[in-house]
Design a protein around this motif. Structure first.
Motif, PDB file in Angstrom:
ATOM      1  N   ASN A 111     -22.447 -50.956 -19.504  1.00  0.00           N
ATOM      2  CA  ASN A 111     -22.152 -52.350 -19.158  1.00  0.00           C
ATOM      3  C   ASN A 111     -21.757 -52.414 -17.688  1.00  0.00           C
ATOM      4  N   MET A 112     -22.373 -53.335 -16.957  1.00  0.00           N
ATOM      5  CA  MET A 112     -22.180 -53.394 -15.512  1.00  0.00           C
ATOM      6  C   MET A 112     -21.136 -54.419 -15.074  1.00  0.00           C
ATOM      7  N   SER A 113     -20.479 -55.086 -16.013  1.00  0.00           N
ATOM      8  CA  SER A 113     -19.569 -56.158 -15.626  1.00  0.00           C
ATOM      9  C   SER A 113     -18.169 -55.649 -15.310  1.00  0.00           C
ATOM     10  N   LEU A 114     -17.478 -56.361 -14.425  1.00  0.00           N
ATOM     11  CA  LEU A 114     -16.098 -56.042 -14.071  1.00  0.00           C
ATOM     12  C   LEU A 114     -15.194 -56.204 -15.288  1.00  0.00           C
ATOM     13  N   GLY A 115     -15.388 -57.309 -16.032  1.00  0.00           N
ATOM     14  CA  GLY A 115     -14.516 -57.602 -17.161  1.00  0.00           C
ATOM     15  C   GLY A 115     -14.518 -56.533 -18.225  1.00  0.00           C
ATOM     16  N   VAL A 116     -15.694 -55.991 -18.546  1.00  0.00           N
ATOM     17  CA  VAL A 116     -15.775 -54.961 -19.585  1.00  0.00           C
ATOM     18  C   VAL A 116     -15.066 -53.699 -19.138  1.00  0.00           C
ATOM     19  N   ASN A 117     -15.172 -53.374 -17.861  1.00  0.00           N
ATOM     20  CA  ASN A 117     -14.494 -52.170 -17.384  1.00  0.00           C
ATOM     21  C   ASN A 117     -12.974 -52.349 -17.358  1.00  0.00           C
ATOM     22  N   VAL A 118     -12.510 -53.579 -17.149  1.00  0.00           N
ATOM     23  CA  VAL A 118     -11.085 -53.869 -17.312  1.00  0.00           C
ATOM     24  C   VAL A 118     -10.706 -53.743 -18.793  1.00  0.00           C
ATOM     25  N   LEU A 119     -11.584 -54.221 -19.668  1.00  0.00           N
ATOM     26  CA  LEU A 119     -11.357 -54.110 -21.112  1.00  0.00           C
ATOM     27  C   LEU A 119     -11.169 -52.652 -21.531  1.00  0.00           C
ATOM     28  N   ILE A 120     -11.967 -51.770 -20.965  1.00  0.00           N
ATOM     29  CA  ILE A 120     -11.848 -50.353 -21.295  1.00  0.00           C
ATOM     30  C   ILE A 120     -10.496 -49.806 -20.857  1.00  0.00           C
ATOM     31  N   ASP A 121     -10.031 -50.208 -19.671  1.00  0.00           N
ATOM     32  CA  ASP A 121      -8.709 -49.772 -19.207  1.00  0.00           C
ATOM     33  C   ASP A 121      -7.614 -50.276 -20.145  1.00  0.00           C
ATOM     34  N   LEU A 122      -7.732 -51.532 -20.576  1.00  0.00           N
ATOM     35  CA  LEU A 122      -6.746 -52.089 -21.497  1.00  0.00           C
ATOM     36  C   LEU A 122      -6.767 -51.364 -22.832  1.00  0.00           C
ATOM     37  N   LEU A 123      -7.982 -51.023 -23.287  1.00  0.00           N
ATOM     38  CA  LEU A 123      -8.124 -50.285 -24.538  1.00  0.00           C
ATOM     39  C   LEU A 123      -7.404 -48.944 -24.462  1.00  0.00           C
ATOM     40  N   ARG A 124      -7.595 -48.233 -23.371  1.00  0.00           N
ATOM     41  CA  ARG A 124      -6.941 -46.919 -23.227  1.00  0.00           C
ATOM     42  C   ARG A 124      -5.416 -47.065 -23.299  1.00  0.00           C
ATOM     43  N   LYS A 125      -4.893 -48.088 -22.631  1.00  0.00           N
ATOM     44  CA  LYS A 125      -3.448 -48.306 -22.655  1.00  0.00           C
ATOM     45  C   LYS A 125      -2.979 -48.664 -24.064  1.00  0.00           C
ATOM     46  N   ALA A 126      -3.752 -49.489 -24.762  1.00  0.00           N
ATOM     47  CA  ALA A 126      -3.372 -49.906 -26.107  1.00  0.00           C
ATOM     48  C   ALA A 126      -3.389 -48.734 -27.079  1.00  0.00           C
ATOM     49  N   VAL A 127      -4.374 -47.856 -26.953  1.00  0.00           N
ATOM     50  CA  VAL A 127      -4.448 -46.681 -27.837  1.00  0.00           C
ATOM     51  C   VAL A 127      -3.164 -45.866 -27.736  1.00  0.00           C
ATOM     52  N   ASN A 128      -2.696 -45.681 -26.524  1.00  0.00           N
ATOM     53  CA  ASN A 128      -1.492 -44.868 -26.322  1.00  0.00           C
ATOM     54  C   ASN A 128      -0.203 -45.621 -26.643  1.00  0.00           C
ATOM     55  N   SER A 129      -0.263 -46.946 -26.598  1.00  0.00           N
ATOM     56  CA  SER A 129       0.928 -47.741 -26.873  1.00  0.00           C
ATOM     57  C   SER A 129       1.070 -48.118 -28.344  1.00  0.00           C
ATOM     58  N   LEU A 130      -0.025 -47.942 -29.109  1.00  0.00           N
ATOM     59  CA  LEU A 130      -0.022 -48.345 -30.519  1.00  0.00           C
ATOM     60  C   LEU A 130      -0.413 -47.161 -31.409  1.00  0.00           C
TER      61      LEU A 130
END
Length: 251
Positions: A111-130
């Motif tokens: 995926n080439m969009s900025l938003g999806v790559n931000v989504l991936i960063d948020l996902l990584r943080k959520a995995v470790n926080s939950l």
């Protein structure tokens, strides 16, 4: 001026990229590659990338996995960076990108969009926080998309699994009378219908609470803009395997 070879130039995404480049004074499409020739282009179009012998700074590929070998071979022979933005690649094809990147600059992203790559960063943080939360990924696309799950859903699942030390298995849909969820799985589910451009939701389900993070693409232009930005970024880069996160971290 970034000179671009556009593979899949006469497809839907190719036409969108054509329009984005037309609005970018720092970019120019110098050649297209496509088996379909029923479109009037402002640049020469070839059936195979090997037929083009002019100067170029980057290759953008929004074609099909079948074109990958010739694109990688051309990139290795010429040193021209390749931005691989198609999806549906097999593990062998992904390995061929890794091998080619030892000799040429290759950027691959589902995926080439900025938003999806931000989504991936948020996902990584959520995995470790939950810790202990069940993870389910739902992706929605139009009824003409041929590959499933989407490249973005694969990126999301892989990112979550990396944060969990590669211990998770992926379950693609569930059917039957013995489908009780196991602790070490990530569900990945595909929806196809209408003209949905792209929607990805990651669900973190815990005891008595649910957290969801979501990205919705409203048009294909976001992917075209990202690919042209990647072409600018990759110009002059040394051999290696790059991702969109490299581009965003450099900006």
């Amino acid at each position: 001026m970034t000179k671009i070879i556009l593979c899949g130039c006469n497809g839907v995404m190719g036409r969108v990229i054509d329009g984005v480049v037309a609005e970018d004074p720092g970019a120019e499409i110098v050649a297209g590659v496509d088996l379909f020739d029923g479109v009037e282009n402002s640049y020469p179009v070839f059936k195979d990338i090997s037929e083009f012998s002019g100067e170029a700074d980057a290759i953008i590929d929004f074609s099909k996995p079948e074109a990958l070998p010739s694109i990688l071979d051309y990139s290795v022979k010429t040193g021209i960076p390749a931005i691989i933005a198609s999806t549906g690649y097999s593990e062998d094809e992904l390995e061929s990108m890794r091998e080619a990147s030892k000799k040429a600059p290759i950027l691959f992203s589902g995926n080439m969009s900025l938003g999806v790559n931000v989504l991936i960063d948020l996902l990584r943080k959520a995995v470790n926080s939950l810790p202990g939360f069940d993870i389910e990924i739902i992706e929605k696309h139009h009824n003409k998309k041929v590959d499933s799950p989407s490249g973005t859903a694969r990126m999301l699942a892989d990112a979550a699994n990396e944060e969990l030390n590669g211990q998770m298995s992926f379950v693609h849909g569930r059917v039957g009378n013995d489908t009780k969820r196991t602790p070490n799985e990530i569900g990945v589910h595909a929806v196809r219908g209408g003209s949905i451009v792209g929607e990805h939701t990651v669900i973190f389900a815990g005891v008595d609470e649910i957290v969801e993070i979501k990205h919705t693409a409203m048009s294909k232009k976001i992917f075209a803009v990202g690919s042209v930005r990647a072409a600018h970024y990759m110009t002059g880069k040394p051999a290696g395997l790059y991702s969109m996160s490299d581009l965003f971290s450099a900006e």
